[in-house]
Design a protein around this motif. Structure first.
Motif, PDB file in Angstrom:
ATOM      1  N   ASN A  31      -3.221  -3.593  -5.676  1.00 14.09           N
ATOM      2  CA  ASN A  31      -4.117  -4.631  -6.176  1.00 14.09           C
ATOM      3  C   ASN A  31      -4.692  -5.391  -4.966  1.00 14.09           C
ATOM      4  O   ASN A  31      -3.935  -5.981  -4.198  1.00 14.09           O
ATOM      5  CB  ASN A  31      -3.295  -5.586  -7.063  1.00 14.09           C
ATOM      6  CG  ASN A  31      -4.154  -6.631  -7.721  1.00 14.09           C
ATOM      7  OD1 ASN A  31      -5.328  -6.788  -7.383  1.00 14.09           O
ATOM      8  ND2 ASN A  31      -3.572  -7.367  -8.652  1.00 14.09           N
ATOM      9  N   THR A  83       7.343  -5.729   9.001  1.00 13.50           N
ATOM     10  CA  THR A  83       8.310  -6.271   9.975  1.00 13.50           C
ATOM     11  C   THR A  83       9.664  -5.651   9.649  1.00 13.50           C
ATOM     12  O   THR A  83      10.102  -5.729   8.501  1.00 13.50           O
ATOM     13  CB  THR A  83       8.448  -7.812   9.831  1.00 13.50           C
ATOM     14  OG1 THR A  83       7.153  -8.381   9.835  1.00 13.50           O
ATOM     15  CG2 THR A  83       9.261  -8.400  10.961  1.00 13.50           C
ATOM     16  N   ALA A 128       3.864  -3.542   1.317  1.00 12.71           N
ATOM     17  CA  ALA A 128       4.182  -2.629   0.194  1.00 12.71           C
ATOM     18  C   ALA A 128       4.177  -1.163   0.603  1.00 12.71           C
ATOM     19  O   ALA A 128       3.419  -0.358   0.050  1.00 12.71           O
ATOM     20  CB  ALA A 128       3.207  -2.876  -0.965  1.00 12.71           C
ATOM     21  N   GLY A 140       3.677  -8.559   0.966  1.00 16.30           N
ATOM     22  CA  GLY A 140       3.846  -7.802   2.199  1.00 16.30           C
ATOM     23  C   GLY A 140       3.046  -6.507   2.184  1.00 16.30           C
ATOM     24  O   GLY A 140       2.119  -6.338   1.380  1.00 16.30           O
ATOM     25  N   ILE A 199       1.522  -7.065   7.408  1.00 21.37           N
ATOM     26  CA  ILE A 199       2.090  -6.222   8.467  1.00 21.37           C
ATOM     27  C   ILE A 199       3.553  -5.937   8.146  1.00 21.37           C
ATOM     28  O   ILE A 199       4.238  -6.793   7.574  1.00 21.37           O
ATOM     29  CB  ILE A 199       2.070  -6.941   9.831  1.00 21.37           C
ATOM     30  CG1 ILE A 199       0.848  -7.826   9.967  1.00 21.37           C
ATOM     31  CG2 ILE A 199       2.122  -5.961  10.965  1.00 21.37           C
ATOM     32  CD1 ILE A 199       0.868  -8.603  11.244  1.00 21.37           C
TER      33      ILE A 199
HETATM   34  P1  NAD Z   1       6.079  -6.533  -0.571  1.00 21.09           P
HETATM   35  O1  NAD Z   1       5.409  -7.792  -0.981  1.00 21.09           O
HETATM   36  O2  NAD Z   1       5.365  -5.678   0.403  1.00 21.09           O
HETATM   37  O3  NAD Z   1       6.387  -5.657  -1.886  1.00 21.09           O
HETATM   38  C1  NAD Z   1       7.221  -6.116  -2.949  1.00 21.09           C
HETATM   39  C2  NAD Z   1       6.901  -5.319  -4.230  1.00 21.09           C
HETATM   40  O4  NAD Z   1       5.622  -5.739  -4.730  1.00 21.09           O
HETATM   41  C3  NAD Z   1       6.788  -3.820  -3.981  1.00 21.09           C
HETATM   42  O5  NAD Z   1       7.287  -3.135  -5.108  1.00 21.09           O
HETATM   43  C4  NAD Z   1       5.300  -3.576  -3.870  1.00 21.09           C
HETATM   44  O6  NAD Z   1       4.897  -2.286  -4.266  1.00 21.09           O
HETATM   45  C5  NAD Z   1       4.729  -4.654  -4.791  1.00 21.09           C
HETATM   46  N1  NAD Z   1       3.418  -5.103  -4.311  1.00 21.09           N
HETATM   47  C6  NAD Z   1       3.184  -5.885  -3.222  1.00 21.09           C
HETATM   48  N2  NAD Z   1       1.883  -6.084  -3.049  1.00 21.09           N
HETATM   49  C7  NAD Z   1       1.262  -5.415  -4.039  1.00 21.09           C
HETATM   50  C8  NAD Z   1      -0.098  -5.229  -4.392  1.00 21.09           C
HETATM   51  N3  NAD Z   1      -1.089  -5.777  -3.676  1.00 21.09           N
HETATM   52  N4  NAD Z   1      -0.387  -4.462  -5.472  1.00 21.09           N
HETATM   53  C9  NAD Z   1       0.596  -3.910  -6.205  1.00 21.09           C
HETATM   54  N5  NAD Z   1       1.904  -4.055  -5.927  1.00 21.09           N
HETATM   55  C10 NAD Z   1       2.241  -4.789  -4.847  1.00 21.09           C
HETATM   56  O7  NAD Z   1       7.507  -6.954  -0.023  1.00 21.09           O
HETATM   57  P2  NAD Z   1       8.594  -6.100   0.783  1.00 21.09           P
HETATM   58  O8  NAD Z   1       8.667  -4.723   0.215  1.00 21.09           O
HETATM   59  O9  NAD Z   1       9.793  -6.956   0.792  1.00 21.09           O
HETATM   60  O10 NAD Z   1       8.042  -6.049   2.264  1.00 21.09           O
HETATM   61  C11 NAD Z   1       7.388  -4.927   2.846  1.00 21.09           C
HETATM   62  C12 NAD Z   1       7.031  -5.265   4.290  1.00 21.09           C
HETATM   63  O11 NAD Z   1       6.059  -6.306   4.326  1.00 21.09           O
HETATM   64  C13 NAD Z   1       8.219  -5.765   5.128  1.00 21.09           C
HETATM   65  O12 NAD Z   1       8.139  -5.168   6.400  1.00 21.09           O
HETATM   66  C14 NAD Z   1       7.980  -7.263   5.230  1.00 21.09           C
HETATM   67  O13 NAD Z   1       8.528  -7.812   6.407  1.00 21.09           O
HETATM   68  C15 NAD Z   1       6.467  -7.314   5.262  1.00 21.09           C
HETATM   69  N6  NAD Z   1       5.885  -8.597   4.832  1.00 21.09           N
HETATM   70  C16 NAD Z   1       4.750  -8.988   5.487  1.00 21.09           C
HETATM   71  C17 NAD Z   1       4.108 -10.149   5.114  1.00 21.09           C
HETATM   72  C18 NAD Z   1       2.857 -10.546   5.843  1.00 21.09           C
HETATM   73  O14 NAD Z   1       2.318  -9.748   6.599  1.00 21.09           O
HETATM   74  N7  NAD Z   1       2.366 -11.766   5.677  1.00 21.09           N
HETATM   75  C19 NAD Z   1       4.615 -10.936   4.061  1.00 21.09           C
HETATM   76  C20 NAD Z   1       5.764 -10.493   3.380  1.00 21.09           C
HETATM   77  C21 NAD Z   1       6.388  -9.311   3.781  1.00 21.09           C
END
Ligand code: NAD
Length: 482
Positions: free
Chosen positions: A277, A75, A267, A265, A73
């Motif tokens: 992924n 945040t 992404a 998160g 989600i």
């Molecule tokens: P993120 O983990 O979403 O992304 C970080 C980087 O990793 C980005 O470049 C993204 O494209 C890449 N990435 C992430 N998951 C991927 C996947 N499955 N496949 C390919 N690439 C992937 O971290 P962020 O950008 O710091 O956070 C985005 C949002 O997500 C924020 O609002 C944060 O608060 C939230 N968040 C939620 C959770 C949760 O729901 N448990 C955990 C962490 C962050």
């Protein structure tokens, strides 16, 4: 009779719906006996006016079902609504966040040796309580809360986990050279509980060098138990070093219920492009199947996903020249995993599963003798060039008829009175420590009387923290030279 387990699912934000769709397709194709109750949580729900991000009836759905599979989600950072992830973990008492992570070399490029580690992260306390205040024009603070039962639960869980999964070593990571009370308590409880597990090797590392080991030599680590914030940070380092943050899932374990998710998160930068992924959430689903006692299905899905990766079918985040045979999107990767259900990888070993559910119990901690020894009175003061000697003179005058005497003043934790140094930077936020003459007993009433005298002399009290002694031991930090 219907033997299906009903689980709660939520598709979340950003890439959430895409990776959830992929995970559900694979779960359904595996024949796992599951039924689904979908709830909507996250950004859309907040924007529709529901401040917690979950509708009332949906809290009930989560409560009703033993397992909850949740996509990430969004945040907002710096302001806006509170994290719904933290709200779910804490409201349902999901105290243990378990994050296993492995390397799959040479099929997935990793920046380390052969790693197979698990982070057991405390999930309810620490700086994630989100209790923050602005107290003066210049100073804001957050409360770091560590409890004995909370720490006992997580440390006991880490050792029971190590025993159940036949792991050899548990490493505790804290910063107790600086935070002697909070991190110090965590370390002490770790040392105490470790005595019940003589067959398991134990070690403690300061979190800064511990993080460096996660980043460079994670193969030296096995199970790591740590506080909420450190655990959050080092698990992203761990996942990235192992190949991609998109690979790892995690479980949030409570008593008789658990939530499963990817560690990454939402992404938003790649949402809606069919390139995410799905393995992180799929790994969460595999952990869920094990938790529900459906290990044959967990093993089948894990084997199919690993075979897909082994054959070089990779999403973009895992792309590696010479190793990747085919770069695919989320949907195509899903189809390839489904096509391999029932097959085993040739080189990568799939984990054997014969693990019983982990049950823990902790002992009562209400055995303390607590004595009041004084108080730290915090002031917002921005006069007389912020000269601490002038502030001290005002406080000494104000407290002349109190049994409590001014002992020391600090500014951002640095002693500025008596014998402060002119070079020390000073904000408008002052901690003024009052204690009685040696041997004199203090009561709450004495402190209230002192506060009223300070307030009468027009000083702005923003908060107090009382100084206690527990079982003959000082239970607050000293200031320099005290
Ligand atoms: P993120 O983990 O979403 O992304 C970080 C980087 O990793 C980005 O470049 C993204 O494209 C890449 N990435 C992430 N998951 C991927 C996947 N499955 N496949 C390919 N690439 C992937 O971290 P962020 O950008 O710091 O956070 C985005 C949002 O997500 C924020 O609002 C944060 O608060 C939230 N968040 C939620 C959770 C949760 O729901 N448990 C955990 C962490 C962050």
């Amino acid at each position: 009779m219907d033997n299906k387990h009903t689980i709660t699912i939520a598709k979340g934000d950003g890439i959430g719906p895409e990776i959830m769709e992929s995970t559900l397709e694979i779960l359904k194709a595996s024949g796992a006996p599951l039924k689904y109750e979908e709830i909507e949580i996250g950004e859309k729900v907040y924007l529709s006016g529901e401040k917690t991000g979950i509708k009332k009836e949906d809290w009930e759905t989560i409560r009703r079902n033993k397992a909850f599979l949740k996509a990430p989600i969004t945040t907002p950072q710096g302001g806006g609504y509170k994290s719904i992830n933290v709200a779910i973990r804490t409201s349902f008492g999901l105290f243990a966040n378990i994050r296993p992570c492995k390397t799959f070399k040479p099929f997935i490029k990793a920046n380390c040796g052969d790693m197979d580690m698990v982070i057991v992260r405390e999930n309810e306390e620490d700086l994630y309580t989100g209790i923050e205040h602005q107290q003066t024009n210049e100073v804001v603070q957050t409360l770091k809360i560590i409890s004995k039962p909370g720490t006992k639960k997580i440390v006991r869980y880490a050792f029971e986990y190590a025993r159940a999964y036949n792991r050899k070593k548990v490493t505790c990571m804290t910063k107790d050279n600086i935070m002697k009370q909070t991190d110090g308590l965590f370390h002490k409880i770790f040392d105490d509980i470790s005595k019940d597990y003589p067959e398991i090797e134990t070690e403690h590392r300061i979190i800064d060098i511990g993080s460096a080991v996660v980043a460079t030599n994670p193969e030296r680590l096995d199970v790591v138990v740590t506080l909420n914030l450190y655990g959050d940070i080092i698990s992203d380092i761990m996942a990235q070093v192992a190949g991609s943050v998109g690979l790892s899932g995690s479980s949030n374990i409570g008593h008789n219920r658990a939530m499963f998710e990817a560690i990454h998160g939402s992404a938003p930068d790649i949402a809606g492009q069919d390139i995410a992924n799905p393995c992180g959430l799929l790994h969460g689903a595999i952990l869920m199947l094990d938790y529900l006692g459906l290990s044959p299905y967990a093993k089948m899905i894990e084997a199919a996903a690993l075979k897909t990766l082994e054959e070089g079918i990779h999403t973009g985040d895992l792309y590696q020249e010479g190793v990747t045979k085919r770069k695919v999107g989320t949907k195509e990767f899903t189809k390839e995993v489904i096509a391999r259900l029932g097959q085993e990888p040739t080189k990568i070993k799939v984990r054997e599963r014969n693990v019983k559910p982990i049950e823990i119990s902790i002992s009562d901690t209400r055995d303390n003798v607590k004595t009041l020894e004084g108080t730290d009175c915090f002031l917002d003061w921005d006069e007389d060039d912020r000269n601490p000697d002038i502030l001290a003179a005002k406080l000494i005058e104000a407290s002349k008829d109190s049994i409590l005497n001014l002992k020391v003043i600090t500014n951002r934790g640095v002693k500025v009175y008596p014998d402060g140094m002119p070079e020390t930077f000073r904000t408008d936020h002052w901690r003024c420590r009052f204690v009685p003459a040696e041997g004199t007993k203090v009561t709450n009433k004495d402190i209230i009387d002192l506060l009223s005298k300070i307030s009468d002399s027009n000083l702005d009290i923003i908060k107090t923290e009382n100084l206690y002694n527990f079982n003959g031991e000082r239970a607050y930090s000293l200031t320099q030279g005290e």
